[in-house]
Motif scaffolding. Structure first.
Motif, PDB file in Angstrom:
ATOM      1  N   ASP A  28       0.818  -1.208   0.000  1.00  0.00           N
ATOM      2  CA  ASP A  28       0.000   0.000   0.000  1.00  0.00           C
ATOM      3  C   ASP A  28       0.855   1.263   0.000  1.00  0.00           C
ATOM      4  OD1 ASP A  28       0.729  -0.833   2.622  1.00  0.00           O
ATOM      5  OD2 ASP A  28      -0.716   0.560   3.488  1.00  0.00           O
ATOM      6  N   ARG A  29       1.999   1.227   0.694  1.00  0.00           N
ATOM      7  CA  ARG A  29       2.887   2.393   0.709  1.00  0.00           C
ATOM      8  C   ARG A  29       3.539   2.596  -0.663  1.00  0.00           C
ATOM      9  NH1 ARG A  29       4.602   3.392   6.077  1.00  0.00           N
ATOM     10  NH2 ARG A  29       2.848   2.897   7.444  1.00  0.00           N
ATOM     11  N   VAL A  30       3.916   1.502  -1.285  1.00  0.00           N
ATOM     12  CA  VAL A  30       4.561   1.600  -2.601  1.00  0.00           C
ATOM     13  C   VAL A  30       3.624   2.246  -3.612  1.00  0.00           C
ATOM     14  CG1 VAL A  30       5.522   0.302  -4.539  1.00  0.00           C
ATOM     15  CG2 VAL A  30       6.075  -0.379  -2.204  1.00  0.00           C
ATOM     16  N   VAL A  31       2.416   1.687  -3.738  1.00  0.00           N
ATOM     17  CA  VAL A  31       1.521   2.167  -4.794  1.00  0.00           C
ATOM     18  C   VAL A  31       0.942   3.536  -4.465  1.00  0.00           C
ATOM     19  CG1 VAL A  31       1.001  -0.157  -5.606  1.00  0.00           C
ATOM     20  CG2 VAL A  31      -0.468   0.899  -3.871  1.00  0.00           C
ATOM     21  N   ALA A  32       0.869   3.893  -3.181  1.00  0.00           N
ATOM     22  CA  ALA A  32       0.426   5.248  -2.838  1.00  0.00           C
ATOM     23  C   ALA A  32       1.411   6.278  -3.378  1.00  0.00           C
ATOM     24  CB  ALA A  32       0.276   5.394  -1.323  1.00  0.00           C
ATOM     25  N   GLY A  33       2.719   5.998  -3.218  1.00  0.00           N
ATOM     26  CA  GLY A  33       3.729   6.889  -3.772  1.00  0.00           C
ATOM     27  C   GLY A  33       3.657   6.959  -5.280  1.00  0.00           C
ATOM     28  N   TRP A  34       3.459   5.828  -5.920  1.00  0.00           N
ATOM     29  CA  TRP A  34       3.333   5.821  -7.379  1.00  0.00           C
ATOM     30  C   TRP A  34       2.124   6.637  -7.836  1.00  0.00           C
ATOM     31  CZ3 TRP A  34       4.112  -0.138  -8.481  1.00  0.00           C
ATOM     32  CH2 TRP A  34       5.468  -0.454  -8.288  1.00  0.00           C
ATOM     33  N   ALA A  35       0.996   6.462  -7.142  1.00  0.00           N
ATOM     34  CA  ALA A  35      -0.224   7.158  -7.539  1.00  0.00           C
ATOM     35  C   ALA A  35      -0.043   8.666  -7.454  1.00  0.00           C
ATOM     36  CB  ALA A  35      -1.392   6.711  -6.662  1.00  0.00           C
ATOM     37  N   VAL A  36       0.594   9.130  -6.382  1.00  0.00           N
ATOM     38  CA  VAL A  36       0.842  10.564  -6.230  1.00  0.00           C
ATOM     39  C   VAL A  36       1.722  11.075  -7.368  1.00  0.00           C
ATOM     40  CG1 VAL A  36       1.980  12.304  -4.800  1.00  0.00           C
ATOM     41  CG2 VAL A  36       0.516  10.585  -3.734  1.00  0.00           C
ATOM     42  N   ALA A  37       2.800  10.352  -7.655  1.00  0.00           N
ATOM     43  CA  ALA A  37       3.718  10.773  -8.709  1.00  0.00           C
ATOM     44  C   ALA A  37       3.034  10.812 -10.070  1.00  0.00           C
ATOM     45  CB  ALA A  37       4.919   9.836  -8.748  1.00  0.00           C
ATOM     46  N   LEU A  38       2.285   9.766 -10.388  1.00  0.00           N
ATOM     47  CA  LEU A  38       1.621   9.707 -11.688  1.00  0.00           C
ATOM     48  C   LEU A  38       0.549  10.779 -11.823  1.00  0.00           C
ATOM     49  CD1 LEU A  38       1.178   5.876 -12.335  1.00  0.00           C
ATOM     50  CD2 LEU A  38       2.578   7.477 -13.647  1.00  0.00           C
ATOM     51  N   ALA A  39      -0.192  11.030 -10.744  1.00  0.00           N
ATOM     52  CA  ALA A  39      -1.278  12.000 -10.817  1.00  0.00           C
ATOM     53  C   ALA A  39      -0.768  13.391 -11.188  1.00  0.00           C
ATOM     54  CB  ALA A  39      -2.026  12.053  -9.490  1.00  0.00           C
TER      55      ALA A  39
END
Length: 281
Positions: free
Chosen positions: A56-67
């Motif tokens: 969950d921590r990994v993909v949360a960071g990815w989601a923020v970056a991509l957004a």
């Protein structure tokens, strides 16, 4: 859902052509494919959380970056699951991400307000769609966590989201990868900073060229690039400290370090492109 499965899906409200370049900066092998009208799906290989970092921590960071990297008005929904919990994180521009968590047996462990914010940020109908989401936050022993994620995706079909058959939350990464490969998905891989910068610069040129026709619009692009740098640099440092174990949270900051790096790279590219266009007149 396989009780030992750990996996994730990233659903982006943008065409694959707008997602491919920013996704490369995540430095995670992925498959990219359409997921409905103006939606794309990214299927991560899964190596990023195989060394113990929480998915969950990994993909949360990815989601923020991509957004931020994909562009304003193009939210990113990260669905994730592990042996104990399932949940989602929705990132939209520079706004604070919103998320919800269930236990694997379906027990709600989030806040109702988060689901309302989720609906509002995706522009869902405040009556019909919110009513459809409400049962996902209620106790029901017959509905598992994975089923609740699938219910979430079903509600988003009203917003145009249509993942390919078989690309469903709760499956192991290898199974999701096989489904995506069968749909002739594009491979997204890290090719080094030189190629990534060249590709991203081209994407910036296509996305922001209309911003550079007037001085006032150029100032807007300059402000956006500066803001990305202002957020990205400290976020990268903070994430690296957590990831290395020198700060609280141990290895949990790796995903946020990636998010910071993507924001920093995007901001630097925006500023460089703006200056280049100014010098060219």
């Amino acid at each position: 859902m396989n009780a030992t499965a750990v996996g994730a899906l990233l659903l982006v409200r943008a065409e694959p052509s707008a997602v491919r370049s920013p996704a490369q900066l995540l430095r995670e092998p992925q498959l990219l494919l359409p997921a409905g009208e103006e939606w794309s799906a990214l299927v991560p290989e899964g190596a990023a959380w195989q060394d113990g970092e929480p998915v969950d921590r990994v993909v949360a960071g990815w989601a923020v970056a991509l957004a931020v990297a994909v562009g304003l008005g193009r939210p990113v929904l990260a669905l994730w699951w592990d042996a104990d919990r399932v949940g989602f994180t929705l990132a939209s521009g520079f706004r604070r991400p919103v998320g919800y968590v269930w236990l694997t047996d379906g027990t709600p462990a989030g806040e109702d307000e988060a689901m309302l914010t989720f609906a509002a940020r995706l522009g869902l109908d405040p009556v019909i769609d919110v009513q459809a989401l409400a049962p996902l936050t209620r106790e029901n022993r017959e509905i598992s966590g994975a089923d609740r994620l699938r219910g979430l995706v079903a509600v988003l079909s009203r917003a145009g989201l249509e993942p390919p058959p078989g690309l469903t939350p709760g499956r192991a990464p290898a199974e999701l990868y096989a489904v995506a490969e069968a749909r002739e998905a594009q491979t997204v891989e890290w090719a080094g900073w030189r190629d990534a910068v060249r590709t991203e610069l081209h994407a910036v040129e296509e996305s922001f060229d209309h911003w550079l026709r007037e001085p006032r619009e150029r100032r807007g692009l300059r402000v956006l690039g500066a803001a990305q740098l202002a957020v990205g640099l400290p976020l990268t440092v903070w994430g690296l400290r957590r990831w290395s174990g020198r700060g609280p949270g141990g290895r949990a900051g790796g995903g946020w370090a990636v998010a910071g790096a993507v924001l920093t790279a995007q901001g630097a590219l925006l500023l460089a492109y703006e200056r280049r266009r100014v010098s060219e007149g």
